[in-house]
Design an enzyme around this catalytic site. Structure first.
Site, PDB file in Angstrom:
ATOM      1  N   HIS A  35       0.830  -1.206   0.000  1.00  0.00           N
ATOM      2  CA  HIS A  35       0.000   0.000   0.000  1.00  0.00           C
ATOM      3  C   HIS A  35       0.867   1.261   0.000  1.00  0.00           C
ATOM      4  O   HIS A  35       1.920   1.281  -0.604  1.00  0.00           O
ATOM      5  CB  HIS A  35      -0.992  -0.057   1.156  1.00  0.00           C
ATOM      6  CG  HIS A  35      -1.766  -1.345   1.158  1.00  0.00           C
ATOM      7  ND1 HIS A  35      -2.740  -1.629   0.226  1.00  0.00           N
ATOM      8  CD2 HIS A  35      -1.662  -2.452   1.953  1.00  0.00           C
ATOM      9  CE1 HIS A  35      -3.220  -2.851   0.450  1.00  0.00           C
ATOM     10  NE2 HIS A  35      -2.575  -3.373   1.497  1.00  0.00           N
ATOM     11  N   GLU A  49      -2.384  -0.442   7.817  1.00  0.00           N
ATOM     12  CA  GLU A  49      -1.535  -1.506   7.276  1.00  0.00           C
ATOM     13  C   GLU A  49      -0.301  -0.940   6.584  1.00  0.00           C
ATOM     14  O   GLU A  49       0.796  -1.491   6.705  1.00  0.00           O
ATOM     15  CB  GLU A  49      -2.332  -2.371   6.306  1.00  0.00           C
ATOM     16  CG  GLU A  49      -1.550  -3.510   5.702  1.00  0.00           C
ATOM     17  CD  GLU A  49      -2.346  -4.304   4.678  1.00  0.00           C
ATOM     18  OE1 GLU A  49      -1.810  -5.334   4.208  1.00  0.00           O
ATOM     19  OE2 GLU A  49      -3.480  -3.903   4.347  1.00  0.00           O
ATOM     20  N   HIS A 102       2.513  -7.593   4.181  1.00  0.00           N
ATOM     21  CA  HIS A 102       1.159  -7.095   4.423  1.00  0.00           C
ATOM     22  C   HIS A 102       0.719  -7.439   5.836  1.00  0.00           C
ATOM     23  O   HIS A 102       1.368  -8.228   6.524  1.00  0.00           O
ATOM     24  CB  HIS A 102       0.173  -7.739   3.446  1.00  0.00           C
ATOM     25  CG  HIS A 102       0.306  -7.266   2.035  1.00  0.00           C
ATOM     26  ND1 HIS A 102      -0.638  -6.486   1.409  1.00  0.00           N
ATOM     27  CD2 HIS A 102       1.281  -7.465   1.111  1.00  0.00           C
ATOM     28  CE1 HIS A 102      -0.252  -6.225   0.168  1.00  0.00           C
ATOM     29  NE2 HIS A 102       0.911  -6.807  -0.035  1.00  0.00           N
ATOM     30  N   GLU A 167       1.455 -12.306   4.872  1.00  0.00           N
ATOM     31  CA  GLU A 167       0.476 -11.666   5.759  1.00  0.00           C
ATOM     32  C   GLU A 167       0.974 -11.847   7.190  1.00  0.00           C
ATOM     33  O   GLU A 167       0.984 -12.959   7.720  1.00  0.00           O
ATOM     34  CB  GLU A 167      -0.906 -12.303   5.587  1.00  0.00           C
ATOM     35  CG  GLU A 167      -1.524 -12.129   4.207  1.00  0.00           C
ATOM     36  CD  GLU A 167      -2.147 -10.748   4.004  1.00  0.00           C
ATOM     37  OE1 GLU A 167      -1.939  -9.853   4.846  1.00  0.00           O
ATOM     38  OE2 GLU A 167      -2.847 -10.570   2.989  1.00  0.00           O
TER      39      GLU A 167
END
Length: 199
Positions: A35, A49, A102, A167
């Site tokens: 992001h 995040e 992430h 993740e």
């Protein structure tokens, strides 16, 4: 025998004897934190995040640099690039592996937890890398959500090298956030250990 790799974060690695301009080192990694810019990614109680992803990317990169690896990043500040642009950055680098950091998120807070590695296809070199990092994070303390195929993700589908999307726990799970925050350095060490075991 010393081996040289290129690694791009989102991370990439390449097994070569030299990289561009006769720059030697154990590995070159281009790291990509997820992001950035207007894209916060998942959020929870003001936590974003994109911030967690950048923090862990820079920390992992620093550990690898200190260990003698060459490291490149797709971003080191709060900047947005599209998934396609991130894949292009990786491909232009000539690196051999790509890892994207992430944080996961569930519909309801404190319902889901754990670490997970996403890959284009299981049974591949990318999956082997994802398994190694994921296992180190499980040994560190995260619940194991395994290695999962996600062929629709652009950064896994469009990269020309083995690519893994990690993740690192659920951003809306208090226990996962406690692991992330209170044992951050140990978590970073676990990620680095997984990378080194796989390559």
């Amino acid at each position: 025998m010393e081996t040289n790799w290129n690694i791009c974060f989102l991370i990439f690695f390449r097994k070569v004897k030299q990289f561009k301009c006769s720059t030697y080192g154990k590995y070159l990694r281009i790291q990509h934190p997820a992001h950035g810019g207007y894209d916060n990614g998942a959020s929870y109680n003001g936590r974003k995040e994109k911030d967690d992803a950048l923090r862990v990317t820079l920390a992992v990169g620093k550990k690898l640099e200190d260990a003698g690896y060459n490291v490149l990043y797709t971003r080191t500040t709060d900047r947005y690039d599209s998934p396609f642009e991130k894949a292009q950055i990786a491909n232009r680098s000539g690196a051999d592996y790509f890892i994207s950091f992430h944080r996961n998120s569930g519909i309801n807070p404190n319902t889901y937890s754990g670490t997970q590695a996403l890959v284009y296809e299981t049974g591949t070199e990318a999956a082997r890398l994802g398994e190694a990092i994921n296992q180190e994070l499980v040994d560190f303390g995260f619940k194991d959500l395994g290695v999962v195929e996600r062929p629709g993700l652009v950064v896994l589908r469009r990269t020309q090298m083995p690519a893994v999307l990690m993740e690192l726990g659920f951003i809306n799970n208090e226990a996962d956030n406690a692991l992330f925050d209170q044992q951050f350095n140990q978590m970073v060490d676990a990620i680095v250990a997984g990378v080194e075991k796989a390559v």
